[in-house]
Scaffold this active site. Structure first.
Site, PDB file in Angstrom:
ATOM      1  CB  THR A 163      -0.887  -0.004   1.253  1.00 43.80           C
ATOM      2  OG1 THR A 163      -1.770  -1.128   1.186  1.00 43.80           O
ATOM      3  CG2 THR A 163      -1.713   1.273   1.359  1.00 43.80           C
ATOM      4  NE  ARG A 199      -8.706  -7.545   2.720  1.00 43.00           N
ATOM      5  CZ  ARG A 199      -7.668  -6.729   2.775  1.00 43.00           C
ATOM      6  NH1 ARG A 199      -7.304  -6.037   1.708  1.00 43.00           N
ATOM      7  NH2 ARG A 199      -6.981  -6.590   3.906  1.00 43.00           N
ATOM      8  N   GLY A 248      -9.941  -3.711   2.508  1.00 38.66           N
ATOM      9  CA  GLY A 248      -9.072  -3.535   3.667  1.00 38.66           C
ATOM     10  C   GLY A 248      -9.248  -2.179   4.316  1.00 38.66           C
ATOM     11  CG  ASP A 249      -5.902  -0.567   6.524  1.00 34.06           C
ATOM     12  OD1 ASP A 249      -5.534  -1.501   5.791  1.00 34.06           O
ATOM     13  OD2 ASP A 249      -5.148   0.352   6.872  1.00 34.06           O
ATOM     14  CB  THR A 293       0.992   0.247   4.679  1.00 32.83           C
ATOM     15  OG1 THR A 293       1.237  -0.964   3.940  1.00 32.83           O
ATOM     16  CG2 THR A 293       2.223   0.590   5.490  1.00 32.83           C
ATOM     17  N   GLY A 307      -5.003  -5.248   6.925  1.00 32.49           N
ATOM     18  CA  GLY A 307      -6.141  -4.334   7.012  1.00 32.49           C
ATOM     19  C   GLY A 307      -7.218  -4.692   7.999  1.00 32.49           C
TER      20      GLY A 307
END
Length: 331
Positions: free
Chosen positions: A197, A225, A227-228, A248, A251
């Protein structure tokens, strides 16, 4: 008379200290990252190191140019992240990892610390610069997050450059997906344990902060999916009252911890330094089982990063001329 001068000196001391603090504060700051994970000298080839270093320096150049010219922190973080999105050494934009089905699905977010407005996108497949699309959502729509084909349609309607999904693909990322599919033990993890990331945080000459994050997610991700990175408060957050954060890592754990907002909250309400708050929150995230890192800057001019992995691709620059790029924990 001597007593009067002593009292005057005591009265002036706080003002002098404040003046010294103001002098030390940079006019602008920029911190970037290109992912964290098992980044060790034994695992990174000289060619990879040279490529990543060049990419980080190019991103610092792009963001610094904006800030040195008096531009906004929001413009600076977008400029820095777009450079990294076009660089195949990172897991964002061109060079993003593949989903289980064999395509690239991209996530990104931006946040303006001045107004706390934010924009985010997930699962986009044809917009060349996901971070630009996230900003368009923030500035040109009534929403905070758009996803999938709808997000791409919105980007096209706003004149953002569109590319075929194959434009994001690289042979190395295809190799990583193939390796994962042939090893059942890897099916729930990033194949190389590197979270590529990318992100940037900045403070501009007006004292405003901003954050931006962009990612391709994890190798072999399934079922849409997310992630954060595009989750405001988890992987991305900015607030002039505290700081700006880009994350990074793994997540799911960063979402559960609310990492980016948690760091800002500790700074705002507990008065912790950026480094102290980041270290505490990363330790709490690790206690949950999460690995990765964060970059942080704030209106005080402080710059910080914190990570609980072997390394993190990272760099920083400021108006003082201080500049560095680092990879490993010992750097």
């Amino acid at each position: 008379m001597r007593h009067v001068w002593m009292m005057l000196g005591l009265a002036l001391a706080p003002l002098q200290a404040q003046a010294q603090t103001d002098e030390a504060k940079p006019a602008w700051t920029l911190v970037i990252h290109g992912g964290a994970g098992i980044i060790e000298k034994s695992r990174v080839t000289p060619e990879q190191e040279a490529g990543v270093r060049a990419g980080l320096n190019a991103a610092l150049d792009a963001g610094s140019k904006v800030l040195a010219a008096g531009g906004t922190s929001l413009d600076a973080v977008q400029a820095a992240v777009q450079v990294l999105e076009d660089d195949p050494h990172f897991n964002a934009g061109r060079g993003a990892v593949f989903t289980w089905e064999g395509r690239n699905e991209l996530d990104a977010a931006v946040m303006d610390g001045r107004t706390r407005t934010a924009g985010a996108i997930s699962g986009v497949t044809t917009t060349r610069h996901p971070v630009a699309l996230a900003r368009a959502v923030m500035e040109q729509s009534p929403h905070v997050m758009l996803s999938g084909t709808g997000a791409d349609r919105f980007g096209k309607s706003r004149g953002l450059e569109q590319v075929p999904n194959s434009w994001f693909a690289t042979p190395e990322r295809r190799r990583q997906l193939d390796r994962l599919k042939t090893n059942a033990k890897l099916s729930w993890f990033d194949v190389d344990l590197k979270y590529g990331t990318v992100g940037a945080v900045a403070m501009d000459s007006h004292g405003h902060v901003a954050a931006a994050t962009s990612t391709g997610g994890t190798t072999g991700k399934r079922w849409g999916r997310i992630g954060d990175a595009p989750i405001i408060g988890a992987g991305t957050y900015a607030d002039d009252r505290a700081c700006a954060v880009s994350a990074t890592g793994a997540g799911e754990f960063f979402i559960r911890e609310g990492v980016a907002h948690e760091i800002c909250a500790r700074v705002r309400f507990k008065g912790e330094s950026l480094k102290q708050a980041a270290d505490i929150v990363m330790a709490e995230t690790q206690a949950l089982g999460g690995t990765g890192g964060v970059i942080v800057t704030g209106p005080t001019g402080e710059m910080a990063w914190s990570f609980n992995t072997a390394g993190m691709y990272r760099g920083k620059a400021s108006s003082t001329g201080a500049r560095s790029v680092a990879f490993y924990r010992e750097d």
